[in-house]
Design an enzyme around this catalytic site. Structure first.
Site, PDB file in Angstrom:
ATOM      1  N   TYR A 176       0.834  -1.215   0.000  1.00 39.01           N
ATOM      2  CA  TYR A 176       0.000   0.000   0.000  1.00 39.01           C
ATOM      3  C   TYR A 176       0.869   1.266   0.000  1.00 39.01           C
ATOM      4  O   TYR A 176       2.088   1.186  -0.097  1.00 39.01           O
ATOM      5  CB  TYR A 176      -1.002  -0.064   1.161  1.00 39.01           C
ATOM      6  CG  TYR A 176      -1.939  -1.241   0.985  1.00 39.01           C
ATOM      7  CD1 TYR A 176      -2.810  -1.282  -0.099  1.00 39.01           C
ATOM      8  CD2 TYR A 176      -1.905  -2.331   1.842  1.00 39.01           C
ATOM      9  CE1 TYR A 176      -3.639  -2.382  -0.310  1.00 39.01           C
ATOM     10  CE2 TYR A 176      -2.727  -3.438   1.639  1.00 39.01           C
ATOM     11  CZ  TYR A 176      -3.592  -3.455   0.562  1.00 39.01           C
ATOM     12  OH  TYR A 176      -4.397  -4.534   0.340  1.00 39.01           O
ATOM     13  N   GLY A 320      -3.653 -14.409  12.484  1.00 40.12           N
ATOM     14  CA  GLY A 320      -4.661 -13.854  11.593  1.00 40.12           C
ATOM     15  C   GLY A 320      -5.740 -14.883  11.333  1.00 40.12           C
ATOM     16  O   GLY A 320      -6.684 -15.050  12.116  1.00 40.12           O
ATOM     17  N   ARG A 321      -5.553 -15.632  10.238  1.00 38.00           N
ATOM     18  CA  ARG A 321      -6.573 -16.602   9.827  1.00 38.00           C
ATOM     19  C   ARG A 321      -6.961 -17.546  10.975  1.00 38.00           C
ATOM     20  O   ARG A 321      -8.123 -17.923  11.124  1.00 38.00           O
ATOM     21  CB  ARG A 321      -6.060 -17.398   8.627  1.00 38.00           C
ATOM     22  CG  ARG A 321      -6.014 -16.570   7.358  1.00 38.00           C
ATOM     23  CD  ARG A 321      -5.192 -17.204   6.282  1.00 38.00           C
ATOM     24  NE  ARG A 321      -3.770 -17.196   6.606  1.00 38.00           N
ATOM     25  CZ  ARG A 321      -2.804 -17.602   5.791  1.00 38.00           C
ATOM     26  NH1 ARG A 321      -3.118 -18.080   4.608  1.00 38.00           N
ATOM     27  NH2 ARG A 321      -1.533 -17.543   6.152  1.00 38.00           N
TER      28      ARG A 321
END
Ligand code: FMN
Length: 374
Positions: A176, A320-321
């Site tokens: 980003y 995370g997941r």
């Protein structure tokens, strides 16, 4: 708790004195589920409430700081007119559990979605498209716009303070805008914002300075400021681990509270270049040498895996997941139920796991992203 996991549950004091009760962090994860006006949705509040318990810190999905940086449908934004009410609810849900609430602040740059930004025009350090989105040709930001975006990061930090968060994480990772300025692929500028590595670091450093100034002026003494980065890029030219080690040195000099290494696989060795026998996480931990807390992430499922990373020198690990698939991970690790931790997702478990509709749809439709039961 099993004696062997005790190192995961030792509190840690960050640079500014903030005390985090253990080493387990929820990784920032976009939910695609904010309300259409950019406010946090009820589904998101429920999703975070189901997961906040027991963690040391919870880093939220990334919040958009600028109109021209929106990179996901359903991304919540710091500039939404009525943002405060539900941001306050979100920080409270997390803090009521004794977990530090960290808002991740973000601008998508050339990865913004044209349909979601003014005039459909993505902006970046330069006009080179990302190989991931070759049809999105960004426009090079002018000096005044760069200043405005730095201000926007400051405003988002003020918003985090005003709505009760314990800190912010600057999203300098995952291709980003902040990474785009650091990258020799996306930043080919010849003015003061581009050129050699020192010049390519100017934008990230100015964002940090702004965020820290706002935190010092308006935040509590122990308001947390962290920084997340990706240690290498696959593009050529692109960020290499050697560049990242220079970045890390500069991040340390900024007196941040932690740095967060963004990886899909925590054990990954540098893929661009040969002859490395250490993983990128190990190389960064060596470089840091205890000077700043380090969070590592990427493919951790079990408490044994998490423990190994902490014992190898990471100060904290992020999940995370795994926390989407197993909201009770911390409880089970703490209460001798580690064998019951789910490391796969079963189809149709959206409601049981309290996952927002749009996030669940993305998970189901993206092959190979989450492990599913057969
Ligand atoms: C659904 C989803 C959304 C994500 N959104 C973000 C995000 O908003 N900001 C960010 O820095 N990383 C984001 N990531 C990356 C994760 O923070 C993490 O680095 C990555 O999933 C690897 O960790 P894991 O194996 O524990 O999932 C996202 C990952 C997932 C699965």
């Amino acid at each position: 708790m099993k004696e062997k996991y005790k190192n995961l549950f030792i509190p840690i004091t960050l640079k500014n004195g903030a005390e985090v009760r253990n080493r387990i962090v929820m990784a920032p994860m976009t939910t695609f589920s904010g309300n259409s006006d950019g406010t946090v949705s009820e589904q998101e509040l429920k999703y975070y409430k189901r997961r906040a318990k027991g963690l040391g810190m919870l880093i939220t999905a990334c919040i958009g700081v600028s109109l021209d940086g929106i990179a996901f449908p359903g991304q919540f934004t710091a500039f939404a007119e009525n943002a405060d009410e539900n941001l306050k609810k979100l920080s409270e849900i997390i803090r009521n559990e004794g977990t530090k609430a960290i808002l991740q602040i973000h601008h998508g740059g050339r990865m913004a979605v044209p349909a979601l930004i003014p005039g459909g025009q993505a902006v970046s350090a330069g006009n080179i498209p990302s190989p991931r989105t070759p049809d999105v040709i960004p426009r090079e930001l002018h000096e005044a716009e760069i200043d405005r975006i730095i201000e926007d990061f400051g405003k988002a930090t003020k918003k985090a303070i005003d709505t009760g968060f314990d800190g912010v994480e600057i999203h300098g990772a995952n291709t980003y805008l902040i990474q785009q300025f650091f990258s020799p692929h996306s930043n080919r500028r010849t003015d003061r914002w581009g050129g050699d590595i020192q010049k390519r670091m100017l934008f990230p450093m100015k964002v940090i300075d702004k965020v820290k100034r706002v935190a010092e002026e308006y935040g509590k003494k122990d308001f947390i400021v962290g920084y997340r980065f990706s240690p290498e890029e696959i593009e050529t030219p692109g960020i290499r681990i050697e560049d990242t080690l220079v970045l890390v040195e500069n991040l340390i000099s900024k007196e941040l509270d932690y740095i967060h290494i963004s990886l899909q696989d925590i054990h990954a060795k540098p893929s661009m270049g040969s002859g490395y026998d250490k993983s990128m996480v190990e190389m960064i931990i060596d470089k840091v040498n205890g000077r700043i807390p380090v969070i590592a992430v990427g493919g951790i499922h079990t408490p044994d895996e998490a423990l190994k990373i902490v014992e190898d020198g990471a100060d904290m690990i992020a999940l995370g997941r795994e926390l989407i698939m197993e909201p009770d991970w911390v409880k089970k690790a703490e209460e001798d139920q580690e064998d019951e931790i789910a490391v796969k997702m079963s189809r149709g478990s959206k409601d049981k796991l309290v996952i927002p509709d749009a996030l669940y749809k993305q998970i189901e439709n993206t092959d190979g992203w989450f492990p599913f039961e057969k």
